[in-house]
Design a protein around this motif. Structure first.
Motif, PDB file in Angstrom:
ATOM      1  N   LEU A   1     -81.556  -5.178  31.323  1.00  0.00           N
ATOM      2  CA  LEU A   1     -82.725  -4.464  31.139  1.00  0.00           C
ATOM      3  C   LEU A   1     -82.312  -2.899  30.948  1.00  0.00           C
ATOM      4  N   LEU A   2     -81.463  -2.456  31.447  1.00  0.00           N
ATOM      5  CA  LEU A   2     -80.752  -1.065  31.132  1.00  0.00           C
ATOM      6  C   LEU A   2     -80.218  -1.171  29.815  1.00  0.00           C
ATOM      7  N   ASN A   3     -79.276  -1.876  29.627  1.00  0.00           N
ATOM      8  CA  ASN A   3     -78.300  -1.851  28.428  1.00  0.00           C
ATOM      9  C   ASN A   3     -78.076  -3.051  28.000  1.00  0.00           C
ATOM     10  N   GLY A   4     -78.801  -3.543  26.922  1.00  0.00           N
ATOM     11  CA  GLY A   4     -78.427  -4.875  26.237  1.00  0.00           C
ATOM     12  C   GLY A   4     -79.582  -5.477  25.810  1.00  0.00           C
ATOM     13  N   GLY A   5     -80.701  -5.530  26.654  1.00  0.00           N
ATOM     14  CA  GLY A   5     -81.903  -6.126  25.959  1.00  0.00           C
ATOM     15  C   GLY A   5     -81.809  -7.876  25.667  1.00  0.00           C
ATOM     16  N   HIS A   6     -82.726  -8.316  25.277  1.00  0.00           N
ATOM     17  CA  HIS A   6     -83.031  -9.522  24.828  1.00  0.00           C
ATOM     18  C   HIS A   6     -81.895 -10.062  23.704  1.00  0.00           C
ATOM     19  N   ILE A   7     -81.679  -9.249  22.822  1.00  0.00           N
ATOM     20  CA  ILE A   7     -81.253  -9.575  21.488  1.00  0.00           C
ATOM     21  C   ILE A   7     -79.749  -8.795  21.142  1.00  0.00           C
ATOM     22  N   GLY A   8     -78.738  -9.208  21.060  1.00  0.00           N
ATOM     23  CA  GLY A   8     -77.354  -8.732  20.497  1.00  0.00           C
ATOM     24  C   GLY A   8     -77.270  -9.071  19.229  1.00  0.00           C
ATOM     25  N   ASP A   9     -77.004  -8.105  18.124  1.00  0.00           N
ATOM     26  CA  ASP A   9     -76.911  -8.488  16.910  1.00  0.00           C
ATOM     27  C   ASP A   9     -75.704  -7.846  16.016  1.00  0.00           C
TER      28      ASP A   9
ATOM     29  N   ASP B   1     -76.985   2.044  20.145  1.00  0.00           N
ATOM     30  CA  ASP B   1     -76.542   3.283  20.644  1.00  0.00           C
ATOM     31  C   ASP B   1     -77.065   4.183  19.516  1.00  0.00           C
ATOM     32  N   LYS B   2     -77.563   5.573  20.212  1.00  0.00           N
ATOM     33  CA  LYS B   2     -78.218   6.591  19.532  1.00  0.00           C
ATOM     34  C   LYS B   2     -77.540   6.916  18.075  1.00  0.00           C
ATOM     35  N   THR B   3     -76.351   6.678  18.051  1.00  0.00           N
ATOM     36  CA  THR B   3     -75.674   7.024  16.779  1.00  0.00           C
ATOM     37  C   THR B   3     -75.639   5.985  15.756  1.00  0.00           C
ATOM     38  N   ASN B   4     -76.436   4.887  15.902  1.00  0.00           N
ATOM     39  CA  ASN B   4     -76.252   3.629  15.204  1.00  0.00           C
ATOM     40  C   ASN B   4     -77.581   3.726  14.389  1.00  0.00           C
ATOM     41  N   ALA B   5     -77.875   4.762  13.478  1.00  0.00           N
ATOM     42  CA  ALA B   5     -79.132   4.826  12.701  1.00  0.00           C
ATOM     43  C   ALA B   5     -79.529   3.224  11.927  1.00  0.00           C
ATOM     44  N   ALA B   6     -78.462   2.682  11.381  1.00  0.00           N
ATOM     45  CA  ALA B   6     -79.076   1.566  10.877  1.00  0.00           C
ATOM     46  C   ALA B   6     -79.566   0.352  11.701  1.00  0.00           C
TER      47      ALA B   6
ATOM     48  N   LEU C   1     -89.502   3.029  20.593  1.00  0.00           N
ATOM     49  CA  LEU C   1     -88.898   3.490  21.342  1.00  0.00           C
ATOM     50  C   LEU C   1     -89.465   3.810  22.817  1.00  0.00           C
ATOM     51  N   GLU C   2     -88.857   3.400  23.803  1.00  0.00           N
ATOM     52  CA  GLU C   2     -89.373   3.762  25.248  1.00  0.00           C
ATOM     53  C   GLU C   2     -88.655   4.777  25.656  1.00  0.00           C
ATOM     54  N   ASN C   3     -87.217   4.941  25.569  1.00  0.00           N
ATOM     55  CA  ASN C   3     -86.354   5.962  26.190  1.00  0.00           C
ATOM     56  C   ASN C   3     -85.170   5.937  25.715  1.00  0.00           C
ATOM     57  N   GLU C   4     -84.351   6.828  26.334  1.00  0.00           N
ATOM     58  CA  GLU C   4     -82.600   7.036  26.025  1.00  0.00           C
ATOM     59  C   GLU C   4     -82.101   6.895  27.333  1.00  0.00           C
TER      60      GLU C   4
ATOM     61  N   THR D   1     -75.279   7.568  24.699  1.00  0.00           N
ATOM     62  CA  THR D   1     -76.556   7.396  24.859  1.00  0.00           C
ATOM     63  C   THR D   1     -77.152   6.230  24.067  1.00  0.00           C
ATOM     64  N   GLU D   2     -77.795   5.297  24.869  1.00  0.00           N
ATOM     65  CA  GLU D   2     -78.331   4.381  24.093  1.00  0.00           C
ATOM     66  C   GLU D   2     -80.039   4.260  24.164  1.00  0.00           C
TER      67      GLU D   2
END
Length: 173
Positions: A94-102, A138-143, A155-158, A165-166
């Motif tokens: 819930l904090l860092n990972g989410g439902h989908i990793g791709d 990651d905030k730095t991963n614009a793609a 976007l909910e939050n960072e 920063t995620e």
């Protein structure tokens, strides 16, 4: 572009090895973690087993059940990426990972594969009965952020996780 999500299999071994070799040659971290947690060059049956966490295994090991798919470009016959779908979230996800990793293999980036692959993954989430999906990058991963946003991510939050920063995006299905 004609893509479909496929489960790992012995028949896909050459394509999986070719994709993984390309990714490893870059020295970057391969995402999703599920496709790199075991070595596909070793016992391939064990590798295939490592790609998914069953309900029983999840309960025993304090994990969540998940499913891993490779993304096949049916026109080229190449694997262009992979997704790991967590069937539910625990506190850490819930904090860092989410439902989908791709992840999209390096040579296939910038061509719309990521956006299309996430759309297919969201269909799998619907089939699991999910009505909202969390995706994190990651905030730095614009793609990555763009692929999430193109699939309806808001976007909910960072949050800061280990100094990184995620960004946390919710997608309503």
């Amino acid at each position: 572009m004609k893509l479909k999500l496929v489960k790992g299999s012995a028949a896909l071994r050459p394509l999986i090895l070719e994709m993984m070799d390309e990714w490893m040659a870059t020295g970057e971290t391969i995402i999703p973690y599920a496709i790199r947690k075991a070595d596909p060059r070793g016992d391939f049956a064990a590798y295939l087993e490592s790609l998914e966490v069953s309900e029983a295994q999840a309960a025993k090991e304090g994990l969540v059940p998940d499913s891993t798919f490779f993304c096949l470009d049916e026109e080229s016959g190449r694997l262009v990426g992979a997704v790991n779908i967590r069937h539910r979230l625990n506190e850490a996800l819930l904090l860092n990972g989410g439902h989908i990793g791709d992840g999209i293999r390096p040579s296939a980036r910038g061509r719309g594969y990521g956006t299309a692959m996430i759309a297919l993954a969201l269909e799998e989430c619907r089939a699991l009965g999910l009505d909202r999906v969390l995706m994190v990058c990651d905030k730095t991963n614009a793609a990555s952020a763009r692929t999430i946003q193109k699939n309806g991510g808001v976007l909910e939050n960072e949050v800061a996780v280990d100094g990184v920063t995620e960004q946390r995006y919710w997608i309503t299905l």
